[in-house]
Design a protein around this motif. Structure first.
Motif, PDB file in Angstrom:
ATOM      1  N   PRO A 134       0.841  -1.090  -0.232  1.00 20.76           N
ATOM      2  CA  PRO A 134       0.038  -0.151  -0.119  1.00 20.76           C
ATOM      3  C   PRO A 134       0.578   1.451   0.009  1.00 20.76           C
ATOM      4  O   PRO A 134       2.058   1.256   0.316  1.00 20.76           O
ATOM      5  N   ARG A 135      -0.201   2.519  -0.134  1.00 18.22           N
ATOM      6  CA  ARG A 135       0.851   3.243  -0.534  1.00 18.22           C
ATOM      7  C   ARG A 135       1.285   3.905   0.829  1.00 18.22           C
ATOM      8  O   ARG A 135       3.272   5.150   0.841  1.00 18.22           O
ATOM      9  N   GLU A 136       0.616   4.009   1.373  1.00 25.53           N
ATOM     10  CA  GLU A 136       0.822   4.399   3.421  1.00 25.53           C
ATOM     11  C   GLU A 136       2.109   3.307   3.767  1.00 25.53           C
ATOM     12  O   GLU A 136       2.699   3.432   5.388  1.00 25.53           O
ATOM     13  N   ALA A 137       3.136   2.599   2.914  1.00 26.15           N
ATOM     14  CA  ALA A 137       3.692   1.096   3.834  1.00 26.15           C
ATOM     15  C   ALA A 137       4.655   1.889   4.527  1.00 26.15           C
ATOM     16  O   ALA A 137       4.998   2.808   4.414  1.00 26.15           O
ATOM     17  N   THR A 138       5.041   1.574   5.756  1.00 26.15           N
ATOM     18  CA  THR A 138       5.967   2.157   6.405  1.00 26.15           C
ATOM     19  C   THR A 138       7.645   1.892   5.673  1.00 26.15           C
ATOM     20  O   THR A 138       8.313   0.687   5.354  1.00 26.15           O
ATOM     21  N   ILE A 139       8.906   2.296   6.065  1.00 23.88           N
ATOM     22  CA  ILE A 139       9.954   1.542   6.031  1.00 23.88           C
ATOM     23  C   ILE A 139       9.935   0.159   6.167  1.00 23.88           C
ATOM     24  O   ILE A 139      11.140  -0.386   5.250  1.00 23.88           O
ATOM     25  N   ALA A 140       9.847  -0.560   7.260  1.00 20.91           N
ATOM     26  CA  ALA A 140      10.186  -1.899   7.939  1.00 20.91           C
ATOM     27  C   ALA A 140       9.671  -2.767   6.755  1.00 20.91           C
ATOM     28  O   ALA A 140       9.913  -3.876   6.186  1.00 20.91           O
ATOM     29  N   GLN A 141       8.234  -2.177   6.738  1.00 21.84           N
ATOM     30  CA  GLN A 141       7.544  -3.255   5.651  1.00 21.84           C
ATOM     31  C   GLN A 141       8.138  -2.966   3.870  1.00 21.84           C
ATOM     32  O   GLN A 141       8.475  -4.041   3.399  1.00 21.84           O
ATOM     33  N   VAL A 142       8.761  -2.171   3.734  1.00 21.16           N
ATOM     34  CA  VAL A 142       9.424  -1.558   2.816  1.00 21.16           C
ATOM     35  C   VAL A 142      10.675  -2.625   2.403  1.00 21.16           C
ATOM     36  O   VAL A 142      11.285  -3.401   1.500  1.00 21.16           O
ATOM     37  N   LYS A 143      11.871  -2.701   3.593  1.00 20.19           N
ATOM     38  CA  LYS A 143      12.431  -3.467   3.845  1.00 20.19           C
ATOM     39  C   LYS A 143      12.348  -5.123   4.406  1.00 20.19           C
ATOM     40  O   LYS A 143      12.917  -5.740   2.694  1.00 20.19           O
ATOM     41  N   GLY A 144      11.590  -5.069   4.910  1.00 21.53           N
ATOM     42  CA  GLY A 144      10.638  -6.262   4.269  1.00 21.53           C
ATOM     43  C   GLY A 144      10.054  -7.072   3.418  1.00 21.53           C
ATOM     44  O   GLY A 144      11.029  -8.406   3.078  1.00 21.53           O
ATOM     45  N   ARG A 145       9.951  -6.018   2.210  1.00 21.02           N
ATOM     46  CA  ARG A 145       9.595  -6.449   1.159  1.00 21.02           C
ATOM     47  C   ARG A 145      10.679  -6.580   0.989  1.00 21.02           C
ATOM     48  O   ARG A 145      10.888  -7.975  -0.431  1.00 21.02           O
ATOM     49  N   LEU A 146      11.861  -6.023  -0.031  1.00 20.70           N
ATOM     50  CA  LEU A 146      13.353  -6.029  -0.498  1.00 20.70           C
ATOM     51  C   LEU A 146      14.233  -7.344   0.039  1.00 20.70           C
ATOM     52  O   LEU A 146      14.470  -7.575  -0.919  1.00 20.70           O
ATOM     53  N   ALA A 147      14.079  -7.678   1.243  1.00 26.11           N
ATOM     54  CA  ALA A 147      14.733  -8.683   1.697  1.00 26.11           C
ATOM     55  C   ALA A 147      13.858 -10.634   1.701  1.00 26.11           C
ATOM     56  O   ALA A 147      14.558 -10.391   0.712  1.00 26.11           O
ATOM     57  N   ALA A 148      13.188 -10.230   1.348  1.00 25.67           N
ATOM     58  CA  ALA A 148      12.545 -11.873   0.491  1.00 25.67           C
ATOM     59  C   ALA A 148      12.354 -11.465  -0.911  1.00 25.67           C
ATOM     60  O   ALA A 148      12.921 -12.435  -1.028  1.00 25.67           O
ATOM     61  N   LEU A 149      12.390 -10.375  -1.963  1.00 16.56           N
ATOM     62  CA  LEU A 149      12.507 -10.106  -2.820  1.00 16.56           C
ATOM     63  C   LEU A 149      14.029 -11.070  -3.496  1.00 16.56           C
ATOM     64  O   LEU A 149      14.872 -11.400  -4.079  1.00 16.56           O
ATOM     65  N   LYS A 150      15.537 -10.566  -2.473  1.00 17.34           N
ATOM     66  CA  LYS A 150      16.441 -10.644  -2.704  1.00 17.34           C
ATOM     67  C   LYS A 150      16.832 -12.625  -2.023  1.00 17.34           C
ATOM     68  O   LYS A 150      17.068 -12.799  -2.821  1.00 17.34           O
TER      69      LYS A 150
END
Length: 363
Positions: free
Chosen positions: A221-237
């Motif tokens: 979601p557009r209101e995602a927090t920095i923790a959510q963004v980092k978590g998704r990037l870690a999952a992609l990696k």
């Protein structure tokens, strides 16, 4: 009759004189301790301004501290001690007047040199237009309430006790800290391609839009927090790392299969009498480099052993490989299975299929 109060946004005359600092304790909103402005510190700042002998710049967002391009928004022509604080006579540029009248900039922020022992201002270094002031309860440089200007003061107008505070600035307790912040802002402007003269509000707006776009591209979601963004990037990696590992395994398996195919093709050629055992190394090298050409060569080559003579090499190979194809042998090696067990399983599966029964089998 009920009195109606209206907030109007008409163009207001910019103040010629501004109170930069009030007399007394100055409270900050960013967590730093307050500092004290007394008559002695006021006198010290006016004296330091006189000794300098030049106008003080008013820039945008403290860009003068970065060492790069720093267009002026105005110039402080004079400083004056009054009964309620430090006042400055300002000469605005046309660009700054437009920004202020359009409410793209609303506040300003002096940089001060404080006495480390007493935390009292000793010198005014410069001033910047900003939209994020640090002094508690400050008012905009330009605002109208009920059609009456709050801050338009002429050089003849002296503020009385009822005068409203128009602007104030955060302290510069540590010049290096302020410079570091300015460097961060400058770097962010460069990365987001925000021009130096644009208000700092544009910088924060562009940063927010970039973060929201990043979240959407990550299916957040557009209101995602920095923790959510980092978590998704870690999952992609982690997914990419797993895919890379699988690719390495597939490549290794493909190489092994290719090698097995080459070995089988050369041994078939030897068994067929098309090449001699002494030519095995040469034939393997040839087959690895160009399997199709090697196959054509074997098809067209004459036999180099007497017709009807069998080579023990082929018989031994057949016994060892159980008559499996190179692909089947590669599968045996990949799953650590002997050719004998694989051949037996094939036989059992064929028999079960003829009976019409369950073709599942266990190794």
């Amino acid at each position: 009759m009920e009195k109606e109060v209206k907030l109007t946004l008409e163009m207001a005359e910019l103040p010629e004189w501004l109170r930069l600092l009030p007399l007394g304790e100055v409270n900050l909103v960013d967590g730093r301790p307050s500092f004290e402005v007394d008559p002695e510190s006021l006198a010290a700042m006016v004296k330091a301004f006189g000794v300098r002998g030049t106008d003080l710049v008013i820039d945008y967002e403290h860009q003068s501290l970065t060492g790069g391009q720093a267009p002026a928004a105005g110039w402080i022509k004079d400083l004056e001690v009054r009964e309620d604080g430090l006042w400055a006579q300002v000469e605005w540029t046309s660009q700054a007047q437009e920004y202020l009248n359009q409410r793209e900039y609303r506040y300003f922020s002096p940089v001060l040199r404080l006495d480390p022992a007493t935390r009292r201002p000793q010198e005014l270094m410069h001033v910047a237009l900003t939209n994020i002031p640090a002094i508690q309860g400050i008012k905009p440089v330009v605002a109208k309430w009920g059609g009456e200007a709050l801050t338009a003061l002429t050089s003849q107008a002296k503020p009385g006790p009822e005068a409203l505070e128009t602007a104030a600035a955060p302290e510069a307790e540590d010049g290096e800290v302020c410079k570091e912040k300015a460097r961060w802002v400058e770097e962010l402007r460069a990365r987001l391609e925000v021009p130096p003269e644009a208000p700092e509000s544009v910088l924060w707006q562009r940063s927010t839009e970039l973060f929201q776009d990043l979240a959407q591209n990550l299916d957040l979601p557009r209101e995602a927090t920095i923790a959510q963004v980092k978590g998704r990037l870690a999952a992609l990696k982690a997914g990419n790392d797993q895919a890379a590992a699988l690719q390495e395994e597939l490549t290794a398996l493909k190489d092994r299969l290719t090698e097995e195919t080459s070995i089988r093709a050369v041994e078939d050629a030897i068994f067929a009498g098309k090449i001699s055992p002494a030519q095995k190394d040469w034939a393997l090298s040839y087959c690895r480099q160009d399997p199709d050409s090697f196959r054509i060569y074997v098809d067209q080559a004459p036999r180099v052993v007497p017709v009807g003579e069998r080579l023990n090499l082929g018989e031994e190979r057949d016994r060892e490989d159980q008559g499996l194809t190179p692909e089947e042998l590669a599968i045996c090696r990949a799953i650590n299975l002997t050719p004998e067990a694989y051949s037996q399983a094939k036989v059992e599966m064929a028999q079960a299929k003829k009976r019409g029964g369950d073709t599942r089998w266990q190794l």
